[in-house]
Design a protein around this motif. Sequence first.
Motif, PDB file in Angstrom:
ATOM      1  N   GLN A 123      -7.763   5.238   0.923  1.00 11.88           N
ATOM      2  CA  GLN A 123      -7.275   4.960  -0.427  1.00 11.88           C
ATOM      3  C   GLN A 123      -6.404   3.707  -0.435  1.00 11.88           C
ATOM      4  O   GLN A 123      -6.526   2.851  -1.338  1.00 11.88           O
ATOM      5  CB  GLN A 123      -6.489   6.161  -0.938  1.00 11.88           C
TER       6      GLN A 123
ATOM      7  N   ARG B 137      -8.552   0.532   0.006  1.00  8.10           N
ATOM      8  CA  ARG B 137      -9.265   0.184  -1.230  1.00  8.10           C
ATOM      9  C   ARG B 137      -8.334  -0.488  -2.234  1.00  8.10           C
ATOM     10  O   ARG B 137      -8.710  -1.473  -2.893  1.00  8.10           O
ATOM     11  CB  ARG B 137      -9.882   1.439  -1.837  1.00  8.10           C
ATOM     12  N   GLY B 138      -7.132   0.032  -2.346  1.00  8.39           N
ATOM     13  CA  GLY B 138      -6.177  -0.563  -3.274  1.00  8.39           C
ATOM     14  C   GLY B 138      -5.796  -1.979  -2.875  1.00  8.39           C
ATOM     15  O   GLY B 138      -5.704  -2.878  -3.724  1.00  8.39           O
TER      16      GLY B 138
ATOM     17  N   GLU C  54       1.920  -3.908  -8.308  1.00  6.47           N
ATOM     18  CA  GLU C  54       0.891  -3.229  -7.508  1.00  6.47           C
ATOM     19  C   GLU C  54       1.201  -3.328  -6.023  1.00  6.47           C
ATOM     20  O   GLU C  54       0.944  -2.383  -5.263  1.00  6.47           O
ATOM     21  CB  GLU C  54      -0.477  -3.820  -7.820  1.00  6.47           C
TER      22      GLU C  54
ATOM     23  N   LEU D 141       1.569  -0.379  -3.143  1.00  7.56           N
ATOM     24  CA  LEU D 141       0.901  -0.408  -1.844  1.00  7.56           C
ATOM     25  C   LEU D 141       1.909  -0.295  -0.706  1.00  7.56           C
ATOM     26  O   LEU D 141       1.671   0.396   0.289  1.00  7.56           O
ATOM     27  CB  LEU D 141       0.091  -1.694  -1.700  1.00  7.56           C
TER      28      LEU D 141
ATOM     29  N   SER E  87       2.991   3.256  -0.446  1.00  6.46           N
ATOM     30  CA  SER E  87       1.905   4.059   0.127  1.00  6.46           C
ATOM     31  C   SER E  87       1.816   3.833   1.631  1.00  6.46           C
ATOM     32  O   SER E  87       1.623   4.786   2.394  1.00  6.46           O
ATOM     33  CB  SER E  87       0.577   3.700  -0.549  1.00  6.46           C
TER      34      SER E  87
END
Length: 247
Positions: free
Chosen positions: A41, A44-45, A66, A70, A73
């Motif tokens: 995931q 992909r981001g 964004e 990320l 994450s």
Amino acid sequence: AGFLASRGVSATELQDEVERLETLLAFPDGLPFDTAARWTQLARGAGALAHRLRAFEVTSDEALAELEILRESWRQHHDRGADLQSGLLTFVANRFGENAIGEAYAHVLEPYLQERYQPFDIREHSYEETLYRNLYLSFEAMRGHLVGPDRNGDIEVREDEEKYVIAFDPCGSGGRGQRGDPVEGTPSRSEAPYNFGVTTEEHDWAWNETGICYYCAHCCYALEYWPAHEWGHPLRVIDSPRYPDET
């Protein structure tokens, strides 16, 4: 897995321990730590943001927002990866004794070290010749670990006539684990409910010091112990905090 299998640990027993650790290291949303799904995931981001940047389809403010998603994450995934390794090394030490950790590092790391650090072999290139590559690799590695109090990869660099010093507080992997995680409000990984081990004896692969977390010892093994044995010179010299007095 290969090392533990060679020491007689069954696949079932290892899987039980991994599942226990993955539950213990659950994400903030409560789901068990999964080394594959969240990584996919995240990848992909990151890829999608990179493509949108190249196509000028995102504003700078949107991109920074964004990127922060990320980064967070990655922090969640990275920190649990380090903790998982600490837990597995503790399993090794509890089963076979601390000396087995050095054997485990040899089994797991040496093929990787041969590839990653071959350019720094002083039998082929002088230390001075590869110094700046060494520094650059250090910067990028520590930024990837999200060192520093705000977990943004903040690094202090000092230079004098003899050396470069790269400093950060804390290290984003073992140092964060030993101190405890202020972002998620969890305690030191050497305390309950984790109880991940630190050296209670002196070992060449852990700076011959006690209180070195089993995960942190890989810095000694990979950057000092192994290259010194292979080509007669450490790659870098590390000062790791000892638990609990220096963490």
